[in-house]
Motif scaffolding. Structure first.
Motif, PDB file in Angstrom:
ATOM      1  N   LYS A  31       0.901  -1.229  -0.138  1.00 39.29           N
ATOM      2  CA  LYS A  31      -0.073  -0.097  -0.017  1.00 39.29           C
ATOM      3  C   LYS A  31       1.042   1.225   0.049  1.00 39.29           C
ATOM      4  O   LYS A  31       0.478   2.140  -0.643  1.00 39.29           O
ATOM      5  CB  LYS A  31      -0.833   0.116   1.316  1.00 39.29           C
TER       6      LYS A  31
ATOM      7  N   SER B 132      -7.825   1.926  -3.375  1.00 39.38           N
ATOM      8  CA  SER B 132      -7.242   1.548  -2.217  1.00 39.38           C
ATOM      9  C   SER B 132      -7.210   0.167  -1.810  1.00 39.38           C
ATOM     10  O   SER B 132      -6.369  -0.687  -1.392  1.00 39.38           O
ATOM     11  CB  SER B 132      -7.295   2.185  -0.962  1.00 39.38           C
TER      12      SER B 132
ATOM     13  N   TYR C 106      -5.140   1.354  -9.653  1.00 36.52           N
ATOM     14  CA  TYR C 106      -4.301   1.460  -8.466  1.00 36.52           C
ATOM     15  C   TYR C 106      -3.147   2.696  -8.674  1.00 36.52           C
ATOM     16  O   TYR C 106      -2.543   3.082  -7.493  1.00 36.52           O
ATOM     17  CB  TYR C 106      -3.206   0.143  -7.987  1.00 36.52           C
TER      18      TYR C 106
END
Length: 146
Positions: free
Chosen positions: A86, A144, A138
């Protein structure tokens, strides 16, 4: 003519290119060729420009801002429960949530298992998405989760 993309808004489908001739050209998503649906700032493109409008925009080289789906998949496989993938994709809030749940969340067991499951699902999604879909969702988009 060649140039670099200065900006592109996925929601409006409008963008701006700085041409090699130092003129700025506007373009729309419909002008993107070769199957591209979006383009990141910093991307080198080839286009036909006249009267400040770019037509037939082809992506030649992606900018440094692009993220590689294979690197994201590897980070997910090895460090998924900590949310490292992430952070790599620039989704800081989601990364912090996964980091907290993947470290101290194991005290309650459920949060730790949840991020392990989420990272496994995201690994599968990353592997089966095309490069363009991955970029649209993304990198260029603000997706997310999943």
């Amino acid at each position: 003519m060649r140039g670099k993309v200065l900006s592109f808004d996925n929601y409006t489908g409008q963008g701006l290119i700085s041409g090699d001739d130092s003129v700025r050209y506007s373009f729309s998503q419909a002008d993107l060729m070769g199957g591209a649906r979006s383009v990141a700032a910093g991307t080198t493109v080839d286009f036909e420009g006249s009267d400040g409008i770019a037509r037939s925009v082809y992506v030649l080289h992606t900018g440094l801002a692009d993220k590689n789906k294979w690197i994201a998949a590897l980070l997910t496989f090895f460090f998924g429960v900590f949310g490292i993938h992430k952070f790599y994709l620039g989704k800081t809030n989601a990364g912090i949530i996964m980091l907290i749940c993947g470290t101290i969340g194991w005290i309650l067991v459920i949060p730790g298992l949840a991020v392990a499951f989420i990272s496994f699902v995201e690994l599968i999604i990353y592997l089966f998405k095309s490069e363009q879909q991955f970029h649209d969702d993304y990198v260029a988009g603000d997706k997310s989760w999943f």
